[in-house]
Write an enzyme that holds these catalytic residues in place. Structure first.
Site, mmCIF file in Angstrom:
data_model
loop_
_atom_site.group_PDB
_atom_site.id
_atom_site.type_symbol
_atom_site.label_atom_id
_atom_site.label_comp_id
_atom_site.label_asym_id
_atom_site.label_seq_id
_atom_site.Cartn_x
_atom_site.Cartn_y
_atom_site.Cartn_z
ATOM 1 N N HIS A 258 0.854 -1.188 0.000
ATOM 2 C CA HIS A 258 0.000 0.000 0.000
ATOM 3 C C HIS A 258 0.885 1.232 0.000
ATOM 4 O O HIS A 258 1.917 1.256 0.665
ATOM 5 C CB HIS A 258 -0.905 0.018 1.242
ATOM 6 N N ASP A 312 -7.754 -5.530 0.443
ATOM 7 C CA ASP A 312 -8.268 -6.499 -0.527
ATOM 8 C C ASP A 312 -7.891 -7.934 -0.208
ATOM 9 O O ASP A 312 -8.373 -8.854 -0.862
ATOM 10 C CB ASP A 312 -7.753 -6.143 -1.940
HETATM 11 N N1 CMC Z 1 4.087 -7.798 -4.024
HETATM 12 C C1 CMC Z 1 5.416 -7.772 -4.239
HETATM 13 N N2 CMC Z 1 6.129 -6.631 -4.275
HETATM 14 C C2 CMC Z 1 5.481 -5.491 -4.081
HETATM 15 C C3 CMC Z 1 4.099 -5.447 -3.839
HETATM 16 C C4 CMC Z 1 3.398 -6.653 -3.810
HETATM 17 N N3 CMC Z 1 2.087 -6.682 -3.623
HETATM 18 N N4 CMC Z 1 3.722 -4.177 -3.677
HETATM 19 C C5 CMC Z 1 4.824 -3.428 -3.821
HETATM 20 N N5 CMC Z 1 5.874 -4.227 -4.065
HETATM 21 C C6 CMC Z 1 7.255 -3.802 -4.308
HETATM 22 C C7 CMC Z 1 7.400 -3.376 -5.766
HETATM 23 O O1 CMC Z 1 7.749 -4.445 -6.596
HETATM 24 C C8 CMC Z 1 8.470 -2.312 -5.672
HETATM 25 O O2 CMC Z 1 9.716 -2.968 -5.565
HETATM 26 P P1 CMC Z 1 11.049 -2.323 -6.221
HETATM 27 O O3 CMC Z 1 11.256 -1.044 -5.450
HETATM 28 O O4 CMC Z 1 12.080 -3.347 -5.975
HETATM 29 O O5 CMC Z 1 10.732 -2.093 -7.658
HETATM 30 C C9 CMC Z 1 8.207 -1.651 -4.324
HETATM 31 O O6 CMC Z 1 7.518 -2.641 -3.526
HETATM 32 C C10 CMC Z 1 7.316 -0.426 -4.443
HETATM 33 O O7 CMC Z 1 6.145 -0.820 -5.164
HETATM 34 P P2 CMC Z 1 5.245 0.161 -5.999
HETATM 35 O O8 CMC Z 1 4.348 -0.630 -6.880
HETATM 36 O O9 CMC Z 1 6.116 1.193 -6.629
HETATM 37 O O10 CMC Z 1 4.437 0.832 -4.818
HETATM 38 P P3 CMC Z 1 3.233 1.800 -5.001
HETATM 39 O O11 CMC Z 1 3.112 2.578 -3.754
HETATM 40 O O12 CMC Z 1 3.352 2.531 -6.283
HETATM 41 O O13 CMC Z 1 1.983 0.805 -5.195
HETATM 42 C C11 CMC Z 1 0.317 -0.770 -4.781
HETATM 43 C C12 CMC Z 1 1.112 0.416 -4.220
HETATM 44 C C13 CMC Z 1 -0.870 -1.032 -3.894
HETATM 45 C C14 CMC Z 1 -0.195 -0.418 -6.182
HETATM 46 C C15 CMC Z 1 1.251 -1.996 -4.847
HETATM 47 O O14 CMC Z 1 1.638 -2.367 -3.543
HETATM 48 C C16 CMC Z 1 0.588 -3.169 -5.558
HETATM 49 O O15 CMC Z 1 0.617 -3.230 -6.787
HETATM 50 N N6 CMC Z 1 -0.017 -4.149 -4.796
HETATM 51 C C17 CMC Z 1 -0.691 -5.262 -5.403
HETATM 52 C C18 CMC Z 1 -2.067 -4.859 -5.890
HETATM 53 C C19 CMC Z 1 -3.015 -4.614 -4.735
HETATM 54 O O16 CMC Z 1 -3.119 -5.388 -3.800
HETATM 55 N N7 CMC Z 1 -3.740 -3.492 -4.823
HETATM 56 C C20 CMC Z 1 -4.712 -3.097 -3.802
HETATM 57 C C21 CMC Z 1 -4.281 -1.844 -3.129
HETATM 58 S S1 CMC Z 1 -5.161 -1.476 -1.610
HETATM 59 C C22 CMC Z 1 -6.788 -1.164 -2.035
HETATM 60 C C23 CMC Z 1 -7.024 -0.210 -3.120
HETATM 61 O O17 CMC Z 1 -6.338 0.780 -3.302
HETATM 62 O O18 CMC Z 1 -7.969 -0.450 -3.846
#
Ligand code: CMC
Length: 378
Positions: A258, A312
């Site tokens: 998140h 989620d």
């Molecule tokens: N599994 C594995 N690695 C992860 C995950 C995950 N679920 N989430 C973040 N990371 C890693 C990502 O690979 C990145 O690593 P690196 O720095 O080595 O490239 C680092 O953590 C930062 O990730 P990001 O995608 O740049 O982080 P963000 O703040 O832009 O994204 C997020 C947040 C929620 C989109 C992301 O955590 C994600 O894609 N999670 C999976 C999808 C999910 O569960 N979404 C629901 C979000 S909560 C409810 C809602 O908003 O609706």
């Protein structure tokens, strides 16, 4: 100019609706802790709190509940329009289209008129669940059923969806889920709502744009993908292997991570409790053990990077136990989040300036136009 991809850490508005402490894992709506609202409030009372800023008096709550009840029905024209949607279409697309269509039926755009604002709030909160339930029956080849005036909001939604009066525990758990999903500050769909609101368009366009944004798998759509992931893993003993492979391939673990929380999302802990309440009453879901194994094994792998279960992760298991099909998980998120979007719509209007950020241009400069026959690859 410094580029901030995804606007991470960039404040774009002031807001008094929702407060998140991502380090302590705390969430408050209008100053009230989420756990207290989820145990003591109802969805409609929480929606009122979010939208109008204070808990309602008993008369205000009764008036609001009655108004919502009065507006739950859909015009036959909306139902007829929905019957033309392809049955194979995703229910979020159906919802986005039907929510947008309300602008055609209630087109008076009087967004400085308190009566218009109240009516639009009531209409959207009342009709969105009816639309979700109607599409579910329509795509099965049935006629939508009418709301039941004797049933409260969440019980009536389950009734319209399943054609059965729900067990009181099931209705209460759904109501609590709606409270948990109702608002979460400037997430992507709420930002979308505020951008749309800032043009002074109508509230139906505001909600339709937010529904479209919520649908994506990085936002509300993740709850569907969590169940698919748990089913792929299959049994708890395979969780560790799955996680290691996924992390090695740089795949995201759905329902984890998140932008705001660096600890377990407080809503995930509450949803896990709700799931356990349902399992104790209606029998366990075998995927629950897989989910717990994923959470446990992910601890040492992702925890040090601040990646924990989000809202989620357990919500799909709750909805599945309530008999809700997987592709309706995100529409149910939308039913609830309408409250937060409407709160932000009002707040945006109270101090509006149209959103118009800037960019860092990286394209070509000063090219000379050539006639078709002079271009390469002709
Ligand atoms: N599994 C594995 N690695 C992860 C995950 C995950 N679920 N989430 C973040 N990371 C890693 C990502 O690979 C990145 O690593 P690196 O720095 O080595 O490239 C680092 O953590 C930062 O990730 P990001 O995608 O740049 O982080 P963000 O703040 O832009 O994204 C997020 C947040 C929620 C989109 C992301 O955590 C994600 O894609 N999670 C999976 C999808 C999910 O569960 N979404 C629901 C979000 S909560 C409810 C809602 O908003 O609706």
């Amino acid at each position: 100019m410094v580029l901030k991809p995804g606007l991470e850490g960039v404040p774009v508005t002031q807001s008094s609706i929702c407060d998140i402490d991502g380090i302590k894992g705390e969430l408050r709506y209008r100053g009230y802790p989420i756990a207290e609202l989820a145990s003591k409030s109802s969805f409609l009372e929480t929606a009122y709190l979010l939208i109008w800023g204070n808990l309602p008096s008993s008369q205000e709550l009764r008036d609001f509940e009655n108004a919502v009840q009065m507006h739950r029905r859909l015009s036959f024209r909306v139902r007829d329009m929905m019957k033309c949607f392809p049955a194979t279409g995703h229910p979020m697309d159906a919802l986005q289209s039907s929510a947008a269509s309300l602008g055609l039926f209630y087109s008076r755009r009087a967004i400085d008129n308190p009566e218009y604002i109240y009516d639009a709030v009531v209409r959207l909160i009342a009709k969105i669940p009816t639309m979700v339930a109607a599409f579910q029956l329509i795509r099965k080849g049935q006629d939508p059923i009418q709301p039941r005036d004797d049933l409260p909001y969440s019980a009536n939604f389950l009734y319209m969806l399943t054609e059965r009066e729900p067990d009181p525990l099931a209705a209460r758990v759904l109501d609590r889920c709606l409270i948990l999903h109702a608002e979460h500050s400037l997430n992507a769909s709420t930002f979308s709502a505020r951008v749309t609101a800032s043009t002074l368009t109508d509230p139906y366009a505001v909600i339709a744009s937010a529904v479209g944004t919520l649908a994506g798998p990085l936002h509300g759509g993740a709850n569907e993908d969590v169940i698919a992931m748990l089913e792929t893993i299959g049994t708890p003993d395979k969780a560790n292997n799955y996680l290691n492979n996924a992390i090695a391939q740089k795949s995201k673990i759905m329902g984890f991570g998140h932008r705001e929380y660096k600890v377990k999302d407080p809503r995930a802990s509450l949803l896990q409790e709700f799931a356990e309440d349902l399992f104790a009453r209606f029998g366990k879901d075998e995927m629950y053990e897989v989910a717990k194994a994923v959470e446990q094994n992910a601890g040492p792998l992702l925890g040090p990077r601040g990646i924990y279960p989000n809202v989620d992760f357990y919500s799909g298991l709750v909805y599945r136990k309530l008999g809700i099909p997987r592709d309706l998980f995100t529409p149910i998120f939308a039913i609830s989040r309408v409250a937060g979007w409407l709160a932000h719509w009002r707040e945006q209007l109270s101090a509006n300036r149209i959103f118009r950020p800037t960019q860092i241009y990286t394209g070509e400069k000063n090219r000379t136009w050539k006639a078709l026959e002079e271009r390469a690859n002709n």
